[in-house]
Design a protein around this motif. Structure first.
Motif, PDB file in Angstrom:
ATOM      1  N   ALA A  16      44.730  51.539  44.438  1.00 24.25           N
ATOM      2  CA  ALA A  16      43.950  50.479  45.084  1.00 24.25           C
ATOM      3  C   ALA A  16      44.726  49.173  45.213  1.00 24.25           C
ATOM      4  CB  ALA A  16      42.655  50.241  44.299  1.00 24.25           C
ATOM      5  N   GLY A  17      45.719  48.965  44.329  1.00 27.56           N
ATOM      6  CA  GLY A  17      46.463  47.711  44.351  1.00 27.56           C
ATOM      7  C   GLY A  17      45.677  46.538  43.815  1.00 27.56           C
ATOM      8  N   SER A  18      44.600  46.834  43.094  1.00 24.65           N
ATOM      9  CA  SER A  18      43.720  45.784  42.587  1.00 24.65           C
ATOM     10  C   SER A  18      42.901  46.330  41.435  1.00 24.65           C
ATOM     11  CB  SER A  18      42.795  45.279  43.697  1.00 24.65           C
ATOM     12  OG  SER A  18      41.687  44.581  43.175  1.00 24.65           O
ATOM     13  N   ILE A  19      42.865  45.601  40.323  1.00 22.56           N
ATOM     14  CA  ILE A  19      42.046  46.024  39.190  1.00 22.56           C
ATOM     15  C   ILE A  19      40.570  45.945  39.547  1.00 22.56           C
ATOM     16  CG2 ILE A  19      41.335  45.408  36.842  1.00 22.56           C
ATOM     17  CD1 ILE A  19      44.218  44.649  36.270  1.00 22.56           C
ATOM     18  N   ARG A  20      40.182  44.888  40.248  1.00 15.31           N
ATOM     19  CA  ARG A  20      38.774  44.736  40.617  1.00 15.31           C
ATOM     20  C   ARG A  20      38.328  45.871  41.540  1.00 15.31           C
ATOM     21  NH1 ARG A  20      35.384  40.681  40.170  1.00 15.31           N
ATOM     22  NH2 ARG A  20      37.079  39.285  39.520  1.00 15.31           N
ATOM     23  N   GLN A  21      39.148  46.190  42.543  1.00 21.69           N
ATOM     24  CA  GLN A  21      38.778  47.249  43.471  1.00 21.69           C
ATOM     25  C   GLN A  21      38.743  48.609  42.774  1.00 21.69           C
ATOM     26  OE1 GLN A  21      37.829  46.940  46.857  1.00 21.69           O
ATOM     27  NE2 GLN A  21      37.159  49.018  46.317  1.00 21.69           N
ATOM     28  N   ALA A  22      39.713  48.845  41.890  1.00 17.84           N
ATOM     29  CA  ALA A  22      39.743  50.110  41.153  1.00 17.84           C
ATOM     30  C   ALA A  22      38.514  50.238  40.268  1.00 17.84           C
ATOM     31  CB  ALA A  22      41.011  50.194  40.314  1.00 17.84           C
ATOM     32  N   ALA A  23      38.108  49.129  39.649  1.00 18.36           N
ATOM     33  CA  ALA A  23      36.913  49.150  38.795  1.00 18.36           C
ATOM     34  C   ALA A  23      35.664  49.478  39.610  1.00 18.36           C
ATOM     35  CB  ALA A  23      36.754  47.807  38.096  1.00 18.36           C
ATOM     36  N   GLU A  24      35.580  48.905  40.820  1.00 15.52           N
ATOM     37  CA  GLU A  24      34.442  49.218  41.686  1.00 15.52           C
ATOM     38  C   GLU A  24      34.453  50.690  42.081  1.00 15.52           C
ATOM     39  OE1 GLU A  24      34.311  46.663  45.045  1.00 15.52           O
ATOM     40  OE2 GLU A  24      34.070  44.820  43.862  1.00 15.52           O
ATOM     41  N   ASN A  25      35.640  51.200  42.399  1.00 20.76           N
ATOM     42  CA  ASN A  25      35.744  52.602  42.815  1.00 20.76           C
ATOM     43  C   ASN A  25      35.311  53.556  41.708  1.00 20.76           C
ATOM     44  OD1 ASN A  25      36.777  51.625  45.206  1.00 20.76           O
ATOM     45  ND2 ASN A  25      38.902  52.131  44.740  1.00 20.76           N
ATOM     46  N   LEU A  26      35.592  53.181  40.451  1.00 26.75           N
ATOM     47  CA  LEU A  26      35.280  54.046  39.309  1.00 26.75           C
ATOM     48  C   LEU A  26      33.974  53.656  38.624  1.00 26.75           C
ATOM     49  CD1 LEU A  26      38.850  54.431  37.749  1.00 26.75           C
ATOM     50  CD2 LEU A  26      37.624  56.031  39.232  1.00 26.75           C
ATOM     51  N   ASN A  27      33.303  52.643  39.183  1.00 25.54           N
ATOM     52  CA  ASN A  27      31.984  52.221  38.688  1.00 25.54           C
ATOM     53  C   ASN A  27      32.026  51.751  37.237  1.00 25.54           C
ATOM     54  OD1 ASN A  27      29.231  51.724  39.126  1.00 25.54           O
ATOM     55  ND2 ASN A  27      28.644  53.715  38.259  1.00 25.54           N
ATOM     56  N   ILE A  28      33.039  50.936  36.903  1.00 24.16           N
ATOM     57  CA  ILE A  28      33.100  50.278  35.599  1.00 24.16           C
ATOM     58  C   ILE A  28      33.393  48.796  35.835  1.00 24.16           C
ATOM     59  CG2 ILE A  28      33.858  52.355  34.386  1.00 24.16           C
ATOM     60  CD1 ILE A  28      36.660  51.323  34.420  1.00 24.16           C
ATOM     61  N   THR A  29      33.288  47.985  34.800  1.00 20.15           N
ATOM     62  CA  THR A  29      33.515  46.555  34.977  1.00 20.15           C
ATOM     63  C   THR A  29      35.010  46.255  35.017  1.00 20.15           C
ATOM     64  OG1 THR A  29      33.520  46.057  32.607  1.00 20.15           O
ATOM     65  CG2 THR A  29      31.387  46.052  33.742  1.00 20.15           C
ATOM     66  N   ALA A  30      35.372  45.259  35.810  1.00 19.58           N
ATOM     67  CA  ALA A  30      36.777  44.888  35.935  1.00 19.58           C
ATOM     68  C   ALA A  30      37.327  44.345  34.615  1.00 19.58           C
ATOM     69  CB  ALA A  30      36.943  43.843  37.044  1.00 19.58           C
ATOM     70  N   SER A  31      36.483  43.633  33.867  1.00 19.89           N
ATOM     71  CA  SER A  31      36.956  43.057  32.601  1.00 19.89           C
ATOM     72  C   SER A  31      37.292  44.156  31.602  1.00 19.89           C
ATOM     73  CB  SER A  31      35.896  42.112  32.032  1.00 19.89           C
ATOM     74  OG  SER A  31      34.673  42.801  31.804  1.00 19.89           O
ATOM     75  N   ALA A  32      36.443  45.197  31.557  1.00 18.49           N
ATOM     76  CA  ALA A  32      36.702  46.309  30.637  1.00 18.49           C
ATOM     77  C   ALA A  32      37.983  47.047  31.031  1.00 18.49           C
ATOM     78  CB  ALA A  32      35.515  47.261  30.632  1.00 18.49           C
ATOM     79  N   MET A  33      38.175  47.267  32.318  1.00 20.38           N
ATOM     80  CA  MET A  33      39.385  47.951  32.773  1.00 20.38           C
ATOM     81  C   MET A  33      40.621  47.116  32.482  1.00 20.38           C
ATOM     82  SD  MET A  33      40.330  49.387  36.588  1.00 20.38           S
ATOM     83  CE  MET A  33      39.286  50.841  36.466  1.00 20.38           C
ATOM     84  N   ASN A  34      40.525  45.812  32.734  1.00 18.88           N
ATOM     85  CA  ASN A  34      41.666  44.926  32.490  1.00 18.88           C
ATOM     86  C   ASN A  34      42.036  44.907  31.009  1.00 18.88           C
ATOM     87  OD1 ASN A  34      43.619  43.046  33.494  1.00 18.88           O
ATOM     88  ND2 ASN A  34      42.414  41.400  32.546  1.00 18.88           N
ATOM     89  N   ARG A  35      41.026  44.928  30.143  1.00 19.19           N
ATOM     90  CA  ARG A  35      41.266  44.927  28.701  1.00 19.19           C
ATOM     91  C   ARG A  35      41.974  46.214  28.270  1.00 19.19           C
ATOM     92  NH1 ARG A  35      36.643  43.662  27.519  1.00 19.19           N
ATOM     93  NH2 ARG A  35      35.718  45.707  27.091  1.00 19.19           N
ATOM     94  N   LYS A  36      41.554  47.356  28.824  1.00 22.27           N
ATOM     95  CA  LYS A  36      42.191  48.629  28.485  1.00 22.27           C
ATOM     96  C   LYS A  36      43.648  48.650  28.940  1.00 22.27           C
ATOM     97  CE  LYS A  36      38.046  51.531  28.466  1.00 22.27           C
ATOM     98  NZ  LYS A  36      37.363  52.691  29.096  1.00 22.27           N
ATOM     99  N   VAL A  37      43.910  48.097  30.110  1.00 20.98           N
ATOM    100  CA  VAL A  37      45.288  48.066  30.616  1.00 20.98           C
ATOM    101  C   VAL A  37      46.153  47.175  29.730  1.00 20.98           C
ATOM    102  CG1 VAL A  37      46.765  47.365  32.538  1.00 20.98           C
ATOM    103  CG2 VAL A  37      44.645  48.605  32.982  1.00 20.98           C
ATOM    104  N   HIS A  38      45.614  46.015  29.318  1.00 20.50           N
ATOM    105  CA  HIS A  38      46.356  45.125  28.421  1.00 20.50           C
ATOM    106  C   HIS A  38      46.681  45.839  27.108  1.00 20.50           C
ATOM    107  CE1 HIS A  38      46.899  41.293  30.344  1.00 20.50           C
ATOM    108  NE2 HIS A  38      45.631  41.249  30.749  1.00 20.50           N
ATOM    109  N   ASP A  39      45.682  46.542  26.549  1.00 23.25           N
ATOM    110  CA  ASP A  39      45.909  47.277  25.293  1.00 23.25           C
ATOM    111  C   ASP A  39      46.989  48.340  25.477  1.00 23.25           C
ATOM    112  OD1 ASP A  39      43.956  45.760  24.110  1.00 23.25           O
ATOM    113  OD2 ASP A  39      42.381  47.292  24.276  1.00 23.25           O
ATOM    114  N   LEU A  40      46.962  49.023  26.606  1.00 23.56           N
ATOM    115  CA  LEU A  40      47.966  50.053  26.883  1.00 23.56           C
ATOM    116  C   LEU A  40      49.353  49.439  27.016  1.00 23.56           C
ATOM    117  CD1 LEU A  40      48.721  52.986  27.583  1.00 23.56           C
ATOM    118  CD2 LEU A  40      48.115  52.481  29.971  1.00 23.56           C
ATOM    119  N   GLU A  41      49.439  48.304  27.695  1.00 26.29           N
ATOM    120  CA  GLU A  41      50.736  47.643  27.878  1.00 26.29           C
ATOM    121  C   GLU A  41      51.304  47.173  26.534  1.00 26.29           C
ATOM    122  OE1 GLU A  41      50.505  45.811  32.400  1.00 26.29           O
ATOM    123  OE2 GLU A  41      49.430  44.776  30.790  1.00 26.29           O
TER     124      GLU A  41
END
Length: 295
Positions: A16-41
């Motif tokens: 998607a090239g966007s955390i917000r758009q990816a979160a919408e596509n997967l029906n989860i919140t952008a903040s939760a997805m961003n937090r998981k990516v930060h933890d992974l990094e």
């Protein structure tokens, strides 16, 4: 397989090239997805995405990780397919990328005949140009690609190739329909409806025209073979398509197919391919065998 959810999220962000758009596509919140990516990094020790004002871009490490993630997702799908196969639940889906020339007749007929013995199978067919289909194969978006005149990369394995000639599609009452084989010179005096220049069959024709002094009456162009057939039927034009995807007589649509003399147009290959080194899900592998026999 909870880790697969994170891998799917990272893959979707890349797509998607966007955390917000990816979160919408997967029906989860952008903040939760961003937090998981930060933890992974933090766990990996390097950024996977370069954050920008308008979305994100993969870093070099991110490209490596996304390739790993997609291969793991594909392996999990294959395992699920094999387990279902053992339980007699071969559902698929079988993901295919195909050239548009195969979308009207050949591929639907092959899916139909295959499903007679495998009625639970689900198919996801994406019609795209040959380069997009190869890219989808490499990105694990499809299991198989069935494309005409593709540029094959080292990462792609050809399962089967079949040389194809271009054929003319005409209305049954067209003057040239009386001939069984046409020369290109026969078509000069009649209006043509041709595939878009980005499509493989048109590219072959353009290469021949560039070398020879043909002055065709090109009255329409389209990237839709359905539209081209409509122009042939309702506008009494001539169109060109590879033989395997051309309409057959007796199908009730008022069109006939006539081959072009091989002295005028060279053949080019239709190829069925998969990603090299990838073990296909059982359903996709079975359908690949079916297509190879048909080709």
């Amino acid at each position: 397989m909870r880790h697969l959810k994170l891998l799917q999220q990272v893959s979707e962000i890349a797509r998607a090239g966007s955390i917000r758009q990816a979160a919408e596509n997967l029906n989860i919140t952008a903040s939760a997805m961003n937090r998981k990516v930060h933890d992974l990094e933090e766990e990996i020790g390097t950024p996977l995405f370069e954050r920008r004002a308008r979305g994100v871009k993969l870093t070099a490490a991110g490209e490596l990780f996304v390739h790993y993630a997609r291969s793991q997702i594909a392996d999990a799908d294959r395992l699920s397919s094999q387990v279902e196969d053992l339980r007699g639940m071969r559902r698929g889906p079988v993901n295919i990328g195909c050239s548009q020339a195969l979308a009207l007749d050949f591929l639907p007929s092959q899916i139909g005949s295959f499903r007679k013995e495998n009625p639970r199978l689900v198919f996801d067919v994406q019609v795209m140009d040959h380069n997009a289909a190869i890219n989808a194969l490499i990105d694990y978006d499809v299991d198989l690609a069935l494309v005409y005149r593709a540029t094959i990369r080292p990462a792609v394995r050809i399962l089967k190739s079949a040389p194809q000639r271009l054929a003319a599609i005409l209305r049954a009452d067209h003057p040239l329909a009386q001939k069984q084989t046409l020369r290109l010179s026969d078509c000069v005096s009649y209006p043509l409806a041709l595939p878009h220049p980005t499509l493989g069959g048109r590219q072959i024709l353009d290469e021949v025209i560039a070398r020879r002094d043909f002055q065709f009456q090109v009255m329409a162009e389209s990237n839709s073979f359905e539209m081209l057939r409509g122009l042939v039927l309702h506008g009494n034009m001539i169109s060109l398509q590879i033989d395997i995807g051309a309409p057959r007589e007796g199908s009730g649509h008022g069109l006939v197919t006539r081959t072009i003399d091989e002295r005028d147009l060279p053949t080019s290959d239709l190829v069925l391919c998969q990603l090299r080194g990838r073990v296909l899900p059982v359903a996709a592998a079975s359908f690949a065998d079916h297509l190879m026999a048909a080709l």
